[in-house]
Scaffold this active site. Structure first.
Site, PDB file in Angstrom:
ATOM      1  N   VAL A 165       0.732  -1.338  -0.123  1.00 31.78           N
ATOM      2  CA  VAL A 165       0.050   0.097  -0.100  1.00 31.78           C
ATOM      3  C   VAL A 165       0.904   1.195  -0.030  1.00 31.78           C
ATOM      4  CG1 VAL A 165      -1.749   1.346   1.445  1.00 31.78           C
ATOM      5  CG2 VAL A 165      -1.930  -1.193   1.210  1.00 31.78           C
TER       6      VAL A 165
ATOM      7  N   HIS B  18     -14.586  -0.250   9.299  1.00 32.18           N
ATOM      8  CA  HIS B  18     -14.002  -1.038   8.122  1.00 32.18           C
ATOM      9  C   HIS B  18     -13.686  -2.583   8.317  1.00 32.18           C
ATOM     10  CE1 HIS B  18     -11.466  -1.540   4.399  1.00 32.18           C
ATOM     11  NE2 HIS B  18     -10.616  -1.991   5.083  1.00 32.18           N
TER      12      HIS B  18
ATOM     13  N   ARG C  56      -9.897  -8.643   9.890  1.00 31.63           N
ATOM     14  CA  ARG C  56      -9.075  -7.484  10.299  1.00 31.63           C
ATOM     15  C   ARG C  56      -8.531  -7.487  11.652  1.00 31.63           C
ATOM     16  NH1 ARG C  56     -12.665  -5.955   6.552  1.00 31.63           N
ATOM     17  NH2 ARG C  56     -11.969  -5.335   4.499  1.00 31.63           N
TER      18      ARG C  56
HETATM   19  O1  TXD Z   1      -8.442   0.636   3.532  1.00 30.52           O
HETATM   20  C1  TXD Z   1      -7.560   0.344   4.122  1.00 30.52           C
HETATM   21  N1  TXD Z   1      -7.589   0.905   5.422  1.00 30.52           N
HETATM   22  C2  TXD Z   1      -6.680  -1.005   4.183  1.00 30.52           C
HETATM   23  C3  TXD Z   1      -5.907  -1.303   5.270  1.00 30.52           C
HETATM   24  C4  TXD Z   1      -6.690  -1.510   2.629  1.00 30.52           C
HETATM   25  C5  TXD Z   1      -5.880  -2.445   2.430  1.00 30.52           C
HETATM   26  C6  TXD Z   1      -4.588  -2.764   3.300  1.00 30.52           C
HETATM   27  N2  TXD Z   1      -4.933  -2.268   4.795  1.00 30.52           N
HETATM   28  C7  TXD Z   1      -3.816  -2.445   5.768  1.00 30.52           C
HETATM   29  O2  TXD Z   1      -2.689  -1.611   5.428  1.00 30.52           O
HETATM   30  C8  TXD Z   1      -3.267  -4.070   5.899  1.00 30.52           C
HETATM   31  O3  TXD Z   1      -4.338  -4.582   6.724  1.00 30.52           O
HETATM   32  C9  TXD Z   1      -1.998  -3.648   6.588  1.00 30.52           C
HETATM   33  O4  TXD Z   1      -2.320  -3.617   8.094  1.00 30.52           O
HETATM   34  C10 TXD Z   1      -1.717  -2.309   6.155  1.00 30.52           C
HETATM   35  C11 TXD Z   1      -0.392  -2.550   5.023  1.00 30.52           C
HETATM   36  O5  TXD Z   1      -0.761  -3.203   4.050  1.00 30.52           O
HETATM   37  P1  TXD Z   1       0.325  -3.680   3.038  1.00 30.52           P
HETATM   38  O6  TXD Z   1      -0.204  -4.526   1.775  1.00 30.52           O
HETATM   39  O7  TXD Z   1       0.961  -2.669   2.523  1.00 30.52           O
HETATM   40  O8  TXD Z   1       1.271  -4.751   3.982  1.00 30.52           O
HETATM   41  P2  TXD Z   1       2.892  -4.967   3.598  1.00 30.52           P
HETATM   42  O9  TXD Z   1       3.013  -4.806   1.875  1.00 30.52           O
HETATM   43  O10 TXD Z   1       3.241  -5.950   4.416  1.00 30.52           O
HETATM   44  O11 TXD Z   1       3.425  -3.744   4.036  1.00 30.52           O
HETATM   45  C12 TXD Z   1       3.520  -3.172   5.327  1.00 30.52           C
HETATM   46  C13 TXD Z   1       4.945  -2.626   5.670  1.00 30.52           C
HETATM   47  C14 TXD Z   1       6.252  -3.503   5.553  1.00 30.52           C
HETATM   48  O12 TXD Z   1       7.043  -2.963   4.600  1.00 30.52           O
HETATM   49  C15 TXD Z   1       6.620  -3.646   6.642  1.00 30.52           C
HETATM   50  O13 TXD Z   1       8.152  -3.694   6.833  1.00 30.52           O
HETATM   51  C16 TXD Z   1       6.208  -2.465   7.441  1.00 30.52           C
HETATM   52  O14 TXD Z   1       5.004  -2.154   7.091  1.00 30.52           O
HETATM   53  N3  TXD Z   1       6.530  -2.117   9.102  1.00 30.52           N
HETATM   54  C17 TXD Z   1       6.956  -1.092   9.726  1.00 30.52           C
HETATM   55  N4  TXD Z   1       7.317   0.029   9.019  1.00 30.52           N
HETATM   56  C18 TXD Z   1       8.003   1.123  10.014  1.00 30.52           C
HETATM   57  N5  TXD Z   1       7.776   0.582  11.112  1.00 30.52           N
HETATM   58  C19 TXD Z   1       7.420  -0.226  11.824  1.00 30.52           C
HETATM   59  N6  TXD Z   1       7.336  -0.592  13.046  1.00 30.52           N
HETATM   60  C20 TXD Z   1       6.937  -1.421  10.924  1.00 30.52           C
HETATM   61  N7  TXD Z   1       6.422  -2.586  10.931  1.00 30.52           N
HETATM   62  C21 TXD Z   1       6.278  -3.111   9.705  1.00 30.52           C
END
Ligand code: TXD
Length: 313
Positions: free
Chosen positions: A13, A175, A88
């Protein structure tokens, strides 16, 4: 001077949000993540697309919150996505810990920014972020309703074989699978779909909208939706940066609106340069109100699972 948009969580995302941000030339982008090298690599790749797509922006990747300092907008997507079979709500503890840490860091670097939360379970994470940061509700906003409404719009357009541009849909509430699509307020060229479609087709659209996230999770088998979620997030960013006063469904902390208090919940809001500039209350009939309350009960139980410590208000 260009706007600065920081995106924390450079996964599906976050990185796709950065891509929309660049092609729409919304501002300079900082892509932050805990994984070393990954945000830097994605940012550099996106920067190198600039000469082809004609955008002149600074796009950097980082593992250091200092680089997010003085952002106009911070988008938080850090956290785990769900796997097939998960709700979720199953993510509440693991993502709650991530959100606590991220929010404390980003708010201290950009105390005047507007924050857009995307991490699931969305409404609960916005609530947690609001409590941890102590920020006014106008500047801590969750994205979910635009995505859910976009899904419903896509399904309406497919059903009636019309342009998506002619469709408007209202999905309120949390959501989760108890979200509240409102057919009475969903229209094609201004005409409510209740006048255009039989009840069973409307029910099918409502059901598919409610389960829209799960449909994609089970198709992908790994990870969750990201194109539409990131596009929806960028609509919020654009509405704020351009002070558009656009009315969009967003998750916001309620203080009595819709009869709900001390909860974050999806309702129509006006987005402009101050963030949430107004919460719009629409009239609901008995069934709609009942559905909204059912959705609120689910969010309340998720918030209760957060174990908010004494230090947080
Ligand atoms: O409409 C909505 N609100 C949503 C929400 C629609 C789609 C996805 N939705 C949620 O967004 C999904 O359930 C997840 O909780 C988040 C992120 O989804 P995404 O598909 O982008 O997940 P990824 O590809 O696993 O990316 C998450 C990133 C990953 O690169 C991790 O290394 C990073 O988050 N991450 C962090 N970054 C910074 N700091 C910390 N602590 C950290 N932990 C994980």
């Amino acid at each position: 001077m260009r706007n600065k948009i920081s995106i924390v969580g450079a996964g599906f995302v976050g990185a796709t949000a950065a891509h929309w941000c660049a092609v729409k030339e919304l501002g300079d982008v900082v892509l932050a993540d805990i994984v070393e090298g990954m945000p830097q690599g994605k940012a550099l790749d996106l920067l190198e697309a600039g000469p082809v797509e004609n955008y002149d922006l600074n796009i950097v990747g980082t593992n250091d919150y200092k680089d997010t300092a003085n952002s106009n907008i911070v988008v938080v997507t850090a956290g785990l996505p769900r796997k097939p079979g998960m709700t979720r709500e199953d993510l509440v503890n693991v993502n709650g810990n991530i959100i606590r840490e991220v929010v404390e860091n980003v708010v201290s670097q950009s105390p005047d920014a507007i924050f857009i939360l995307v991490t699931n379970p969305l409404d609960t994470m916005v609530y947690l972020a609001k409590k941890v940061s102590g920020l006014p509700r106008e500047r801590m906003i969750g994205q979910a309703g635009i995505l859910d409404s976009a899904r419903m719009r896509a399904f309406i357009a497919m059903e009636l074989n019309v342009s998506v541009e002619n469709t408007h849909a209202f999905v309120l509430g949390g959501h989760g699978d108890e979200m509240v699509p409102l057919p009475r307020y969903s229209t094609v060229a201004g005409i409510p779909i209740t006048e255009l479609l039989p009840a069973d087709r409307i029910e099918a659209i409502v059901e598919r909208t409610r389960k829209g996230g799960g449909e994609i999770v089970s198709l992908l088998k790994k990870g969750s939706a990201f194109f539409a979620p990131s596009a929806a997030t960028m609509q919020m960013v654009e509405a704020i940066l351009k002070d558009r006063k656009q009315i969009l469904p967003c998750s916001v902390y309620l203080e009595g609106e819709y009869g709900l208090e001390d909860i974050c919940f999806g309702v129509p809001v006006k987005l402009g340069s101050a963030g949430v500039e107004q919460i719009i209350e629409i009239e609901l009939n008995e069934d709609e109100r009942e559905a909204l309350e059912k959705s609120a009960a689910l969010i309340r139980s998720s918030i209760a699972a957060l174990e908010l410590g004494g230090g947080e208000q």
